[in-house]
Design a protein around this motif. Sequence first.
Motif, PDB file in Angstrom:
ATOM      1  N   PRO A  13      -1.558  21.437  12.900  1.00 57.79           N
ATOM      2  CA  PRO A  13      -2.510  21.571  11.788  1.00 57.79           C
ATOM      3  C   PRO A  13      -1.899  21.171  10.449  1.00 57.79           C
ATOM      4  O   PRO A  13      -0.699  21.309  10.228  1.00 57.79           O
ATOM      5  N   GLY A  14      -2.747  20.689   9.553  1.00 56.84           N
ATOM      6  CA  GLY A  14      -2.304  20.288   8.221  1.00 56.84           C
ATOM      7  C   GLY A  14      -3.253  19.263   7.654  1.00 56.84           C
ATOM      8  O   GLY A  14      -4.371  19.095   8.133  1.00 56.84           O
ATOM      9  N   GLY A  15      -2.783  18.563   6.635  1.00 60.36           N
ATOM     10  CA  GLY A  15      -3.628  17.554   6.018  1.00 60.36           C
ATOM     11  C   GLY A  15      -3.008  16.948   4.784  1.00 60.36           C
ATOM     12  O   GLY A  15      -1.859  17.219   4.432  1.00 60.36           O
ATOM     13  N   LYS A  16      -3.812  16.140   4.107  1.00 64.29           N
ATOM     14  CA  LYS A  16      -3.360  15.420   2.913  1.00 64.29           C
ATOM     15  C   LYS A  16      -3.095  16.374   1.765  1.00 64.29           C
ATOM     16  O   LYS A  16      -3.793  17.374   1.588  1.00 64.29           O
ATOM     17  N   LEU A  17      -2.075  16.025   0.990  1.00 61.56           N
ATOM     18  CA  LEU A  17      -1.775  16.786  -0.223  1.00 61.56           C
ATOM     19  C   LEU A  17      -2.789  16.420  -1.296  1.00 61.56           C
ATOM     20  O   LEU A  17      -3.149  15.245  -1.444  1.00 61.56           O
ATOM     21  N   GLU A  18      -3.255  17.414  -2.031  1.00 59.95           N
ATOM     22  CA  GLU A  18      -4.118  17.156  -3.174  1.00 59.95           C
ATOM     23  C   GLU A  18      -3.243  16.838  -4.377  1.00 59.95           C
ATOM     24  O   GLU A  18      -2.053  17.154  -4.398  1.00 59.95           O
ATOM     25  N   SER A  19      -3.815  16.233  -5.390  1.00 60.23           N
ATOM     26  CA  SER A  19      -3.078  15.853  -6.588  1.00 60.23           C
ATOM     27  C   SER A  19      -2.348  17.054  -7.183  1.00 60.23           C
ATOM     28  O   SER A  19      -2.952  18.100  -7.419  1.00 60.23           O
ATOM     29  N   GLY A  20      -1.039  16.900  -7.392  1.00 63.14           N
ATOM     30  CA  GLY A  20      -0.234  17.956  -8.000  1.00 63.14           C
ATOM     31  C   GLY A  20       0.158  19.091  -7.066  1.00 63.14           C
ATOM     32  O   GLY A  20       0.775  20.056  -7.488  1.00 63.14           O
ATOM     33  N   GLU A  21      -0.199  18.985  -5.802  1.00 64.54           N
ATOM     34  CA  GLU A  21       0.051  20.061  -4.838  1.00 64.54           C
ATOM     35  C   GLU A  21       1.368  19.816  -4.093  1.00 64.54           C
ATOM     36  O   GLU A  21       1.658  18.699  -3.678  1.00 64.54           O
ATOM     37  N   SER A  22       2.152  20.864  -3.881  1.00 68.93           N
ATOM     38  CA  SER A  22       3.371  20.742  -3.097  1.00 68.93           C
ATOM     39  C   SER A  22       3.005  20.720  -1.609  1.00 68.93           C
ATOM     40  O   SER A  22       1.938  21.220  -1.220  1.00 68.93           O
ATOM     41  N   PRO A  23       3.878  20.171  -0.762  1.00 72.03           N
ATOM     42  CA  PRO A  23       3.596  20.184   0.675  1.00 72.03           C
ATOM     43  C   PRO A  23       3.423  21.608   1.212  1.00 72.03           C
ATOM     44  O   PRO A  23       2.554  21.853   2.048  1.00 72.03           O
ATOM     45  N   MET A  76       0.833  -1.177   0.000  1.00 73.83           N
ATOM     46  CA  MET A  76       0.000   0.000   0.000  1.00 73.83           C
ATOM     47  C   MET A  76       0.884   1.249   0.000  1.00 73.83           C
ATOM     48  O   MET A  76       1.838   1.341   0.764  1.00 73.83           O
ATOM     49  N   LEU A  77       0.560   2.201  -0.867  1.00 79.76           N
ATOM     50  CA  LEU A  77       1.300   3.454  -0.901  1.00 79.76           C
ATOM     51  C   LEU A  77       0.883   4.330   0.265  1.00 79.76           C
ATOM     52  O   LEU A  77      -0.285   4.409   0.620  1.00 79.76           O
ATOM     53  N   ALA A  78       1.870   5.018   0.846  1.00 81.62           N
ATOM     54  CA  ALA A  78       1.585   5.921   1.957  1.00 81.62           C
ATOM     55  C   ALA A  78       0.958   7.205   1.427  1.00 81.62           C
ATOM     56  O   ALA A  78       1.347   7.721   0.378  1.00 81.62           O
ATOM     57  N   VAL A  79      -0.007   7.719   2.162  1.00 82.05           N
ATOM     58  CA  VAL A  79      -0.656   8.983   1.823  1.00 82.05           C
ATOM     59  C   VAL A  79       0.231  10.114   2.333  1.00 82.05           C
ATOM     60  O   VAL A  79       0.563  10.154   3.521  1.00 82.05           O
ATOM     61  N   PRO A  80       0.631  11.051   1.458  1.00 85.86           N
ATOM     62  CA  PRO A  80       1.463  12.170   1.928  1.00 85.86           C
ATOM     63  C   PRO A  80       0.618  13.207   2.665  1.00 85.86           C
ATOM     64  O   PRO A  80      -0.443  13.616   2.193  1.00 85.86           O
ATOM     65  N   VAL A  81       1.100  13.604   3.837  1.00 82.65           N
ATOM     66  CA  VAL A  81       0.427  14.574   4.689  1.00 82.65           C
ATOM     67  C   VAL A  81       1.445  15.625   5.115  1.00 82.65           C
ATOM     68  O   VAL A  81       2.569  15.294   5.496  1.00 82.65           O
ATOM     69  N   ALA A  82       1.047  16.890   5.053  1.00 83.03           N
ATOM     70  CA  ALA A  82       1.912  17.987   5.510  1.00 83.03           C
ATOM     71  C   ALA A  82       1.336  18.547   6.801  1.00 83.03           C
ATOM     72  O   ALA A  82       0.119  18.692   6.940  1.00 83.03           O
ATOM     73  N   ALA A  83       2.220  18.844   7.769  1.00 73.87           N
ATOM     74  CA  ALA A  83       1.793  19.381   9.059  1.00 73.87           C
ATOM     75  C   ALA A  83       2.623  20.619   9.389  1.00 73.87           C
ATOM     76  O   ALA A  83       3.826  20.656   9.135  1.00 73.87           O
ATOM     77  N   ALA A  84       1.942  21.624   9.963  1.00 74.77           N
ATOM     78  CA  ALA A  84       2.574  22.912  10.260  1.00 74.77           C
ATOM     79  C   ALA A  84       2.912  23.018  11.739  1.00 74.77           C
ATOM     80  O   ALA A  84       2.040  22.937  12.598  1.00 74.77           O
ATOM     81  N   VAL A  85       4.201  23.200  12.019  1.00 77.58           N
ATOM     82  CA  VAL A  85       4.659  23.481  13.377  1.00 77.58           C
ATOM     83  C   VAL A  85       4.733  25.010  13.462  1.00 77.58           C
ATOM     84  O   VAL A  85       5.734  25.619  13.112  1.00 77.58           O
ATOM     85  N   ILE A  86       3.599  25.615  13.878  1.00 74.35           N
ATOM     86  CA  ILE A  86       3.465  27.076  13.880  1.00 74.35           C
ATOM     87  C   ILE A  86       3.851  27.593  15.255  1.00 74.35           C
ATOM     88  O   ILE A  86       3.175  27.332  16.250  1.00 74.35           O
ATOM     89  N   ARG A  87       4.972  28.341  15.292  1.00 71.55           N
ATOM     90  CA  ARG A  87       5.470  28.864  16.569  1.00 71.55           C
ATOM     91  C   ARG A  87       5.313  30.375  16.625  1.00 71.55           C
ATOM     92  O   ARG A  87       5.415  31.057  15.621  1.00 71.55           O
ATOM     93  N   ARG A  88       5.056  30.859  17.840  1.00 72.74           N
ATOM     94  CA  ARG A  88       4.990  32.299  18.069  1.00 72.74           C
ATOM     95  C   ARG A  88       6.237  32.750  18.810  1.00 72.74           C
ATOM     96  O   ARG A  88       7.004  31.932  19.336  1.00 72.74           O
ATOM     97  N   ASP A  89       6.413  34.066  18.882  1.00 72.07           N
ATOM     98  CA  ASP A  89       7.578  34.636  19.554  1.00 72.07           C
ATOM     99  C   ASP A  89       7.606  34.354  21.052  1.00 72.07           C
ATOM    100  O   ASP A  89       8.652  34.472  21.686  1.00 72.07           O
ATOM    101  N   ASP A  90       6.466  33.995  21.643  1.00 76.98           N
ATOM    102  CA  ASP A  90       6.425  33.690  23.078  1.00 76.98           C
ATOM    103  C   ASP A  90       6.764  32.221  23.366  1.00 76.98           C
ATOM    104  O   ASP A  90       6.496  31.715  24.454  1.00 76.98           O
ATOM    105  N   ASN A  91       7.392  31.555  22.396  1.00 75.10           N
ATOM    106  CA  ASN A  91       7.813  30.152  22.525  1.00 75.10           C
ATOM    107  C   ASN A  91       6.644  29.213  22.802  1.00 75.10           C
ATOM    108  O   ASN A  91       6.724  28.303  23.627  1.00 75.10           O
ATOM    109  N   THR A  92       5.558  29.438  22.064  1.00 76.16           N
ATOM    110  CA  THR A  92       4.427  28.508  22.085  1.00 76.16           C
ATOM    111  C   THR A  92       4.196  28.009  20.671  1.00 76.16           C
ATOM    112  O   THR A  92       4.605  28.638  19.695  1.00 76.16           O
ATOM    113  N   VAL A  93       3.527  26.870  20.584  1.00 76.88           N
ATOM    114  CA  VAL A  93       3.238  26.237  19.300  1.00 76.88           C
ATOM    115  C   VAL A  93       1.734  25.971  19.231  1.00 76.88           C
ATOM    116  O   VAL A  93       1.094  25.706  20.248  1.00 76.88           O
TER     117      VAL A  93
END
Length: 141
Positions: A36-46, A1-18
Motif C-alpha cells: 500500500p501507498g501512493g504518490k507524494l503530495e506537494s510538500g509532503e514527506s514520504p 521526464m521527471l519521475a513521480v515520487p511514490v511511497a510504499a509501506a511494507v507492513i509486517r505483522r508479528d506472524d511474519n506476514t506482510v
Amino acid sequence: MLAVPVAAAVIRRDDNTVLLTQRQEGTHLAGRWEFPGGKLESGESPEDALVRECREECGIEVAVGDIVDVTYHRFPEIDVLLLFYDCRLLSGAVKHVQVADHAWVDAEGLAGYTFPPSDLRVVEKVRAMLRAGAPCALAVS
C-alpha cells in the motif's frame, strides 16, 4: 521526464506476514498486487504520505520505519521513483476503501501474487525479511 515520487509501506505483522493490496479496476495496473501507498503530495514527506495513504486506502494507522529499498521504473505512461519503507500496523482492521482486496501473506505465499514490474526487486527483499523473521526496523526520532 521527471519521475513521480511514490511511497510504499511494507507492513509486517508479528506472524511474519506482510500486507498486500490489490489495485482497483479502472486504475493503472488494475488487478495487480502491491504494497500500500501512493504518490507524494506537494510538500509532503514520504513518511507523511504513507501515513495518509494507508489511512485513505485501507483505514489503518501505521508507524513508518527505515527504508527497505528504492527503485526507479519507466512505465509507458509514467516514470516512478518508489520509496519502500518498513512499517508496523498500529491500529485498525484493513478496509477496502480505495483498494479492491487485501491479503496478509507469508514468504512462500508471495509467489502466488502478480506484482507490477516496479515491485519485483523489493518483493525478493521482503521474502528474505519474512523468512528471517527480522523485526520491523522503526526509525528512531
